[in-house]
Scaffold this motif. Sequence first.
Motif, short mmCIF file in Angstrom:
data_model
loop_
_atom_site.label_atom_id
_atom_site.label_comp_id
_atom_site.label_asym_id
_atom_site.label_seq_id
_atom_site.Cartn_x
_atom_site.Cartn_y
_atom_site.Cartn_z
N TRP A 168 11.47 7.97 4.51
CA TRP A 168 10.18 7.96 3.84
C TRP A 168 9.82 6.58 3.31
O TRP A 168 8.64 6.23 3.26
CB TRP A 168 10.18 8.99 2.70
CG TRP A 168 9.97 10.37 3.20
CD1 TRP A 168 10.92 11.32 3.44
CD2 TRP A 168 8.71 10.97 3.55
NE1 TRP A 168 10.34 12.47 3.90
CE2 TRP A 168 8.99 12.29 3.97
CE3 TRP A 168 7.39 10.53 3.53
CZ2 TRP A 168 7.99 13.16 4.39
CZ3 TRP A 168 6.39 11.40 3.93
CH2 TRP A 168 6.69 12.69 4.36
N LYS A 169 10.81 5.80 2.95
CA LYS A 169 10.52 4.42 2.52
C LYS A 169 9.92 3.63 3.68
O LYS A 169 8.99 2.82 3.49
CB LYS A 169 11.80 3.74 2.03
CG LYS A 169 11.57 2.35 1.46
CD LYS A 169 12.86 1.76 0.91
CE LYS A 169 12.63 0.36 0.36
NZ LYS A 169 11.72 0.33 -0.79
N PHE A 170 10.44 3.86 4.89
CA PHE A 170 9.88 3.18 6.06
C PHE A 170 8.48 3.71 6.37
O PHE A 170 7.60 2.95 6.77
CB PHE A 170 10.79 3.38 7.26
CG PHE A 170 10.27 2.71 8.51
CD1 PHE A 170 10.36 1.34 8.67
CD2 PHE A 170 9.67 3.47 9.51
CE1 PHE A 170 9.86 0.73 9.82
CE2 PHE A 170 9.18 2.87 10.65
CZ PHE A 170 9.27 1.49 10.80
N ILE A 171 8.25 5.02 6.19
CA ILE A 171 6.93 5.60 6.44
C ILE A 171 5.88 4.94 5.54
O ILE A 171 4.74 4.69 5.96
CB ILE A 171 6.95 7.12 6.24
CG1 ILE A 171 7.74 7.79 7.37
CG2 ILE A 171 5.53 7.70 6.16
CD1 ILE A 171 7.95 9.27 7.17
N LEU A 178 4.09 4.35 8.94
CA LEU A 178 3.21 5.31 9.60
C LEU A 178 2.01 5.66 8.71
O LEU A 178 0.90 5.89 9.21
CB LEU A 178 3.99 6.57 9.96
CG LEU A 178 3.22 7.71 10.63
CD1 LEU A 178 2.64 7.26 11.95
CD2 LEU A 178 4.13 8.93 10.81
N ALA A 179 2.22 5.71 7.39
CA ALA A 179 1.14 6.10 6.48
C ALA A 179 -0.03 5.12 6.58
O ALA A 179 -1.20 5.53 6.72
CB ALA A 179 1.67 6.18 5.05
N ALA A 181 -0.59 3.07 9.04
CA ALA A 181 -1.13 3.11 10.40
C ALA A 181 -2.17 4.23 10.54
O ALA A 181 -3.22 4.04 11.17
CB ALA A 181 0.01 3.31 11.40
N LEU A 182 -1.89 5.38 9.92
CA LEU A 182 -2.85 6.49 9.97
C LEU A 182 -4.11 6.15 9.18
O LEU A 182 -5.23 6.49 9.60
CB LEU A 182 -2.20 7.77 9.42
CG LEU A 182 -1.06 8.35 10.25
CD1 LEU A 182 -0.45 9.56 9.54
CD2 LEU A 182 -1.56 8.77 11.64
N LEU A 183 -3.95 5.49 8.03
CA LEU A 183 -5.12 5.09 7.25
C LEU A 183 -5.98 4.09 8.02
O LEU A 183 -7.22 4.19 8.01
CB LEU A 183 -4.67 4.49 5.91
CG LEU A 183 -4.01 5.44 4.91
CD1 LEU A 183 -3.57 4.69 3.66
CD2 LEU A 183 -4.95 6.58 4.54
N SER A 184 -5.32 3.15 8.68
CA SER A 184 -6.08 2.16 9.46
C SER A 184 -6.80 2.81 10.62
O SER A 184 -7.91 2.39 11.00
CB SER A 184 -5.13 1.07 9.98
OG SER A 184 -4.51 0.39 8.91
N ALA A 185 -6.22 3.86 11.19
CA ALA A 185 -6.83 4.55 12.32
C ALA A 185 -8.13 5.25 11.94
O ALA A 185 -9.02 5.42 12.78
CB ALA A 185 -5.84 5.56 12.92
N VAL A 186 -8.26 5.63 10.68
CA VAL A 186 -9.50 6.30 10.24
C VAL A 186 -10.39 5.35 9.45
O VAL A 186 -11.35 5.80 8.79
CB VAL A 186 -9.17 7.54 9.39
CG1 VAL A 186 -8.43 8.57 10.21
CG2 VAL A 186 -8.34 7.16 8.15
N GLY A 187 -10.08 4.04 9.50
CA GLY A 187 -10.96 3.06 8.88
C GLY A 187 -10.71 2.79 7.42
O GLY A 187 -11.59 2.23 6.74
N ASP A 189 -8.46 0.86 4.45
CA ASP A 189 -7.59 -0.30 4.30
C ASP A 189 -6.16 0.14 3.96
O ASP A 189 -5.96 1.12 3.22
CB ASP A 189 -8.10 -1.22 3.19
CG ASP A 189 -9.43 -1.87 3.55
OD1 ASP A 189 -9.69 -1.99 4.77
OD2 ASP A 189 -10.19 -2.22 2.63
N PRO A 190 -5.17 -0.58 4.48
CA PRO A 190 -3.77 -0.25 4.14
C PRO A 190 -3.53 -0.33 2.64
O PRO A 190 -4.17 -1.10 1.93
CB PRO A 190 -2.97 -1.30 4.91
CG PRO A 190 -3.87 -1.76 6.00
CD PRO A 190 -5.27 -1.68 5.44
#
Length: 338
Positions: A168-171, A178-179, A181-187, A189-190
């Motif tokens: 989960w630390k890596f997520i 991954l978290a 990356a999913l936020l960036s995919a829907v526009g 900001d990280p």
Amino acid sequence: MSTVTAEPAPSSAPPGPSARPSRLRRSWEKHWYAWAMVLPVVIVLAVLIFYPLIRGIWISFTNLTEANQAAEICTRSITGGEVCAENPNKWEFVGLDNYVRVLTGEVGEFWQWTGTTLIWTVVCVACHFGLGLGLASMLNRPMRARGLYRVLLVLPWAVPAFVSAFAWKFIFNERFGLANALLSAVGIDPVSWFSDRWTALFTAIVTNVWLGVPFMMVALLGGMQTIPGELYEAAEIDGASAWQRFKNITLPGLRPVSMTVVLLGTIWTFNMFPIIFLVTEGQPAGQSEILVTGAFRAAFEGIRNYSLASTYGVLILSILLVFSVFYRRALRKQGEVW
């Protein structure tokens, strides 16, 4: 005229203490094998629990640290030998000084850590119970591949806690997670998850919920399966809705199990060291620390302050004991025997 001499009546006084063995001796003579079987467990508990507990309480009344624990300070001489002299700063008994310093905020961040610990515990246990109850209700119904779903939902519980913590630390990694990356995919900001107290605490709560829900689900599912099915059939015949059956049959039937697992979950979460230590590492600047990680850092980081760490330990134990006492009283008022 003959005289009849009456014999003295037997004394009705109770026999002395030496006439009959004590209750403890009678128990030993009757159940000596049970005492013999319990003795190894008592010895192990004394060595692993009672002695460290008493020792920790004693150390909390001293000023013992890594710097003053030695009675003598030894240095090497030119000839290669050692020259030892008495340590002028040897540890000593200081009474309640450690508790006063901790509770007044002179050392450490006790009150901040306590607040974080309470938020962490309440949110985690509430999520554990709510999600566990929902999943248990779902798996208690007839459905296809129910056995497969049970196995998959129990898997997080079978994975070691430190493995899940690192995963989960890596997520939630700011650059590669991954978290984000999913936020960036829907526009969106990280997010720098570990640079803010609340987002850092959020990552730890998500990890702990992932680990704790399976236990709660299994315990509540077992409790549901002990409720007689005739109660549901009778309620359905009387026209009770699904919500009414859940509210008036399932929840009261789960009360003995739920009260126990909530208490256990509270104690475990309150002392959940690896998740905070491995996921957030106390970031940012110690704001996501809880009491157990604060005690660890006092004992093992920098100049090790054993007395301060022991003081934290005694305060943690006291908080949990007070909570358990009031929790038990609340159960007794509701008619629960525990």
